[in-house]
Design a protein around this motif. Structure first.
Motif, PDB file in Angstrom:
ATOM      1  N   ARG A   1       0.810  -1.222   0.000  1.00 24.07           N
ATOM      2  CA  ARG A   1       0.000   0.000   0.000  1.00 24.07           C
ATOM      3  C   ARG A   1       0.849   1.280   0.000  1.00 24.07           C
TER       4      ARG A   1
ATOM      5  N   ALA B   1      -1.626   9.159   3.147  1.00 17.66           N
ATOM      6  CA  ALA B   1      -1.911   7.748   3.419  1.00 17.66           C
ATOM      7  C   ALA B   1      -2.020   7.505   4.925  1.00 17.66           C
TER       8      ALA B   1
ATOM      9  N   ARG C   1      -5.256   8.714   6.099  1.00 19.27           N
ATOM     10  CA  ARG C   1      -6.347   8.041   5.384  1.00 19.27           C
ATOM     11  C   ARG C   1      -7.257   9.047   4.688  1.00 19.27           C
TER      12      ARG C   1
ATOM     13  N   LEU D   1      -9.918   3.747   0.116  1.00 20.12           N
ATOM     14  CA  LEU D   1     -10.530   4.592   1.144  1.00 20.12           C
ATOM     15  C   LEU D   1     -11.932   4.146   1.531  1.00 20.12           C
TER      16      LEU D   1
END
Length: 403
Positions: A65, A242, A245, A357
């Motif tokens: 990720r 990231a 979020r 998300l």
């Protein structure tokens, strides 16, 4: 270890595919088209994902990720740097109206009819379905200008026509990003107000990072220093978004736009520096996007024909409408809609951002439909573009550079 070795091999392949000689349509049009679209990397990712060969497990994808976020950050900053204020001010109003007309037509043709099937097949609240359907329409509204760019560089299309088509596809990106904000507002939090706050936070974070980058780059003349500061800034905005979020893509766009608007002379150096990394990072990102495809969702495959058919009609009708509005101002080619069938890489960025998300069955279904649609639209777009090409008035071959 196996996944890491494959990823390194893909990274090396992305560097080779980004070579200017590979992207030169004068050497090999087919190879240039394949490299410019990134279709091979998308297909490789899908084949090696958890639902196919299983080279990458779900655990591997979770561990990757941060790399996915970095790729989205690079894509976002690149889009933001393209928002050059002087160019945007020079464009007449009819160009914006034409871009909105053709992308808006495709958006409505896809989002409205498919909202019903999404609502019936998921059983989720209407608020969540509205966001997902809007994102499906946003992905459908985006087009890729690489056929037009390769067309005029190879001399098969008039330069003015090719640049006009590419300009319309660039303005499409703004529509797609706007709809992503709406989709995240309704889907990224338990309440729309909270979702709107997360979108605003992403934009604010990007603007602050862009301002910081502009301050650090002010007065720099050494290309190595510019490179270090810029890459550090991209990593900063990607990592921070990231961690919080929030949308990495939106934060990157805000960062790039702020840097372009307040950065001054050093920004031109930054654009050239980022151009060296843009395509390898994009191809690696496309590979990771492909690895997230869920091939066993029967309902996604059932939605795919309707998505493709509605998008095709929306593009043809929207292209005709845009040509009627700005055909004379831009010198747009006949059958403009056929030149807009190929789907832009930003569409893949939108859906993978939404998948990260707003995880769940609905976002996975939207993601699968758009990725499979992008592959088919790329193949269909190649055939459709042949109907658009008209013999240039002065055959001019300009084979250098990236599309």
């Amino acid at each position: 270890m196996q996944a890491l070795l494959v990823l390194l091999a893909i990274a090396a392949l992305s560097l080779l595919a980004s070579d200017r000689r590979v992207l030169d349509p004068g050497r090999s049009p087919a190879m240039a088209q394949l490299a410019a679209s990134g279709l091979l990397f998308l297909a490789l990712g899908a084949v090696m994902g958890p639902d196919a060969l299983g080279v990458f497990s779900n655990r591997d994808l979770t561990a990757l990720r941060p790399l996915l976020a970095l790729g989205l950050g690079v894509a976002g900053v690149t889009v933001g740097l393209n928002l050059e204020p002087r160019l945007l001010r020079l464009l007449p109003r009819t160009v914006y109206v034409a871009a909105l007309a053709h992308s808006g037509t495709a958006f409505l043709w896809v989002a409205l009819p498919l909202a019903g099937p999404l609502l019936l097949t998921t059983g989720l609240p209407a608020r969540a379905v509205v966001g997902a359907a809007a994102l499906l329409g946003a992905a459908a509204s985006l087009s890729s200008g690489h056929f037009a760019v390769l067309g005029y560089r190879s001399g098969r299309m008039e330069r003015r026509q090719g640049l006009s088509v590419a300009l319309l596809t660039m303005l499409d990106d703004l529509v797609g990003l706007g709809v992503l904000m709406v989709a995240l507002t309704f889907g990224a939090a338990s309440h729309p107000q909270e979702g709107l706050g997360l979108v605003a936070l992403a934009l604010l974070l990007g603007a602050v990072c862009g301002g910081l980058l502009a301050f650090l780059m002010h007065g720099l003349n050494d290309l190595g220093e510019v490179l270090a500061v810029l890459l550090g800034g991209v990593a900063l905005v990607s990592g921070a978004s990231a961690y919080l979020r929030v949308s990495t893509l939106l934060a990157g766009v805000a960062c790039g736009a702020t840097l372009m608007w307040v950065g001054g002379r050093a920004v031109n150096q930054a654009v050239r520096v980022l151009g060296r990394f843009e395509r390898p990072a994009y191809l690696l990102l496309i590979f990771l996007v492909g690895a997230h495809v869920h091939m066993r969702d029967v309902l996604a495959w059932a939605l795919l024909p309707a998505y493709l058919g509605l998008r095709f009609l929306g593009k043809v009708l929207g292209g005709a409408l845009a040509r009627r509005i700005a055909g004379l101002a831009l010198g747009l080619p006949p059958r403009l809609g056929y030149a807009l069938i190929a789907q832009g890489g930003l569409a893949l960025c939108l859906v993978v951002e939404y998948l990260v998300l707003v995880p769940g069955q609905l976002s996975q279904r939207v993601f699968d439909v758009v990725v499979a649609g992008a592959v088919i639209n790329e193949l269909l777009g190649n055939r459709a573009f042949q109907l658009v090409i008209t013999p240039p008035s002065q055959g001019r071959r300009d084979g250098g550079g990236m599309p």
